[in-house]
Design a protein around this motif. Structure first.
Motif, PDB file in Angstrom:
ATOM      1  N   GLY A 273     -18.069  -2.454  -7.460  1.00  0.00           N
ATOM      2  CA  GLY A 273     -17.353  -1.843  -6.341  1.00  0.00           C
ATOM      3  C   GLY A 273     -16.077  -2.591  -5.992  1.00  0.00           C
ATOM      4  N   VAL A 274     -16.173  -3.898  -5.856  1.00  0.00           N
ATOM      5  CA  VAL A 274     -14.985  -4.661  -5.436  1.00  0.00           C
ATOM      6  C   VAL A 274     -13.965  -4.734  -6.574  1.00  0.00           C
ATOM      7  N   ALA A 275     -14.454  -4.752  -7.819  1.00  0.00           N
ATOM      8  CA  ALA A 275     -13.519  -4.710  -8.957  1.00  0.00           C
ATOM      9  C   ALA A 275     -12.773  -3.374  -8.953  1.00  0.00           C
ATOM     10  N   GLY A 276     -13.478  -2.310  -8.609  1.00  0.00           N
ATOM     11  CA  GLY A 276     -12.841  -0.989  -8.525  1.00  0.00           C
ATOM     12  C   GLY A 276     -11.760  -0.948  -7.451  1.00  0.00           C
ATOM     13  N   GLU A 277     -12.007  -1.633  -6.344  1.00  0.00           N
ATOM     14  CA  GLU A 277     -11.025  -1.668  -5.246  1.00  0.00           C
ATOM     15  C   GLU A 277      -9.789  -2.477  -5.616  1.00  0.00           C
ATOM     16  N   VAL A 278     -10.014  -3.604  -6.291  1.00  0.00           N
ATOM     17  CA  VAL A 278      -8.961  -4.624  -6.408  1.00  0.00           C
ATOM     18  C   VAL A 278      -8.279  -4.667  -7.773  1.00  0.00           C
ATOM     19  N   CYS A 279      -9.038  -4.477  -8.860  1.00  0.00           N
ATOM     20  CA  CYS A 279      -8.440  -4.726 -10.184  1.00  0.00           C
ATOM     21  C   CYS A 279      -8.800  -3.639 -11.189  1.00  0.00           C
ATOM     22  N   GLY A 280      -8.785  -2.397 -10.738  1.00  0.00           N
ATOM     23  CA  GLY A 280      -9.014  -1.283 -11.661  1.00  0.00           C
ATOM     24  C   GLY A 280     -10.389  -1.306 -12.301  1.00  0.00           C
ATOM     25  N   GLY A 281     -11.338  -1.960 -11.639  1.00  0.00           N
ATOM     26  CA  GLY A 281     -12.714  -1.992 -12.143  1.00  0.00           C
ATOM     27  C   GLY A 281     -12.965  -3.037 -13.213  1.00  0.00           C
ATOM     28  N   LYS A 282     -11.938  -3.840 -13.535  1.00  0.00           N
ATOM     29  CA  LYS A 282     -12.072  -4.758 -14.672  1.00  0.00           C
ATOM     30  C   LYS A 282     -13.031  -5.911 -14.366  1.00  0.00           C
ATOM     31  N   ALA A 283     -14.124  -5.963 -15.120  1.00  0.00           N
ATOM     32  CA  ALA A 283     -15.118  -7.031 -14.953  1.00  0.00           C
ATOM     33  C   ALA A 283     -15.846  -7.264 -16.268  1.00  0.00           C
ATOM     34  N   VAL A 284     -16.165  -8.525 -16.514  1.00  0.00           N
ATOM     35  CA  VAL A 284     -16.940  -8.888 -17.702  1.00  0.00           C
ATOM     36  C   VAL A 284     -18.141  -9.708 -17.267  1.00  0.00           C
ATOM     37  N   PHE A 285     -19.305  -9.353 -17.741  1.00  0.00           N
ATOM     38  CA  PHE A 285     -20.528 -10.116 -17.489  1.00  0.00           C
ATOM     39  C   PHE A 285     -20.823 -10.953 -18.731  1.00  0.00           C
ATOM     40  N   LEU A 286     -20.801 -12.245 -18.532  1.00  0.00           N
ATOM     41  CA  LEU A 286     -21.009 -13.188 -19.623  1.00  0.00           C
ATOM     42  C   LEU A 286     -22.373 -13.844 -19.410  1.00  0.00           C
ATOM     43  N   LEU A 287     -23.280 -13.692 -20.354  1.00  0.00           N
ATOM     44  CA  LEU A 287     -24.642 -14.186 -20.152  1.00  0.00           C
ATOM     45  C   LEU A 287     -24.677 -15.714 -20.075  1.00  0.00           C
TER      46      LEU A 287
END
Ligand SMILES: [Zn+2]
Length: 346
Positions: A273-287
């Protein structure tokens, strides 16, 4: 848009035997994604090995040479809890390279978000030391590559592993381009991550540590996620990189946190949600961590479903009734020292 997935069989070549951080963790996750029908629906990204110049942005030459030579000699114990095998150096190169590939694919817009199922994990590894099951700091290598390549100028790290990411924190402690936000159990290994450690020099204010007492669960994580989202909105990163450790699940004996799969899914929803608000949804989950097979694989499946915008189920349910601590004084104190509005994040 598609959700990216980084995985490679080379990650199983880091052979740690019966160690909690073992190859079967990824085998279980892959099987769970296949059972759920998610595996073929994710956009598979091929990892590459990180190059030596990329590694040297985050590590000393002595450290890289040492990891390589230890592996070449067949491996062995590094300290009381960290072990190498003959295949560990190659796996570590692909883990760091996999983190770069995942982040670049998101920044280029090839995929909306990505999940990098890599091992060995990285967030404890410092510039010149392997520790806490970690050999090379995948997050730090990836961030240096993104900043050097100019694909991102401002990066927000959210580390929700049960342990403090001391290596990642140290890598960017005085760097104003990189925000490090960690929630972790305290006291717990490695003992760092105090609330008053908030960055240094030009980076002062770009580190937030939330040391949680044992027995914190979904509701406490939800409250901390509110603070994280506030910090993201103020910092306005180009991308959010998540050190996703699932070792706070109530079934995972390595910590005393009481998270459920629902709590992890809600955490992923807040990030999305916050990535969508702030940075076009850009997020990476690194295990990073997560040592109970069912808790880890079910949580990763739920995370994937959240990233795909789909329903998820918590097959493992909530923990037995327990008495969570009141963390409102801790959060109040953190909002005070970081000058974040009291009302906004609740
Ligand atoms: Zn951990």
């Amino acid at each position: 848009m598609a959700v990216g997935l980084v995985y490679h069989p080379v990650y199983l070549e880091h052979d740690t035997g019966h160690h909690p951080e073992r190859a079967s963790r990824l085998v279980e996750i892959k099987a769970a994604l296949e059972r759920d029908g998610l595996w073929p629906r994710l956009h598979h990204l091929s990892p590459r090995p990180a190059t030596e110049p990329e590694l040297l942005e985050a590590h000393s030459q002595e450290h890289i040479r040492w990891v390589k030579s230890q592996a070449q000699q067949g491996g062995g114990w590094v300290d009381m809890d960290t072990i190498l095998s003959a295949g560990s150096y190659q796996a570590a190169l692909y883990a760091a390279g996999g983190a770069i590939v995942a982040a670049e694919a998101v920044l280029k817009g090839d995929v909306s978000q990505a999940l990098a199922l890599v091992r060995p994990p990285g967030h404890h590894a410092t510039r010149d030391q392997a520790m806490g099951f970690c050999l090379i700091n995948n997050m730090a290598v990836a961030i240096h590559a993104l900043l050097a390549g100019g694909t991102a100028q401002r990066i927000f790290i959210f580390d929700f592993d049960a342990h403090h990411g001391n290596g990642t924190e140290a890598a960017f402690y005085s760097d104003p381009r990189v925000f490090f936000f960690s929630m972790h159990q305290h006291p717990l290994y490695p003992g760092t991550g105090h609330a008053d450690h908030m960055g240094d020099g030009e980076g002062r204010g770009t580190t937030i540590n939330v040391p949680l007492p044992p027995e914190c669960g979904d509701e406490e994580f939800r409250q901390v996620c509110g603070l994280m989202a506030q910090a993201v909105r103020r910092f306005r990163p180009d991308i959010i990189l998540v050190s996703a450790g699932y070792d706070g699940h109530w079934l995972d004996g390595i910590s005393q946190l009481q998270l459920s799969v629902s709590g992890y899914a809600q955490t992923a929803e807040t990030i999305r949600g916050v990535a969508g608000e702030v940075c076009g949804g850009k997020a990476v989950f690194l295990l990073e961590g997560g040592y109970h097979a069912a808790a880890l694989s079910t949580s990763v499946v739920a995370t994937c479903r959240v990233l795909l915008g789909e329903e998820w189920v918590d097959l493992l349910g909530p923990p037995m009734p327990y008495s969570p601590p009141d963390i409102s004084p801790l959060l109040h104190g953190l909002r005070h020292i970081h000058e974040l509005d009291e009302a906004e994040g609740s």
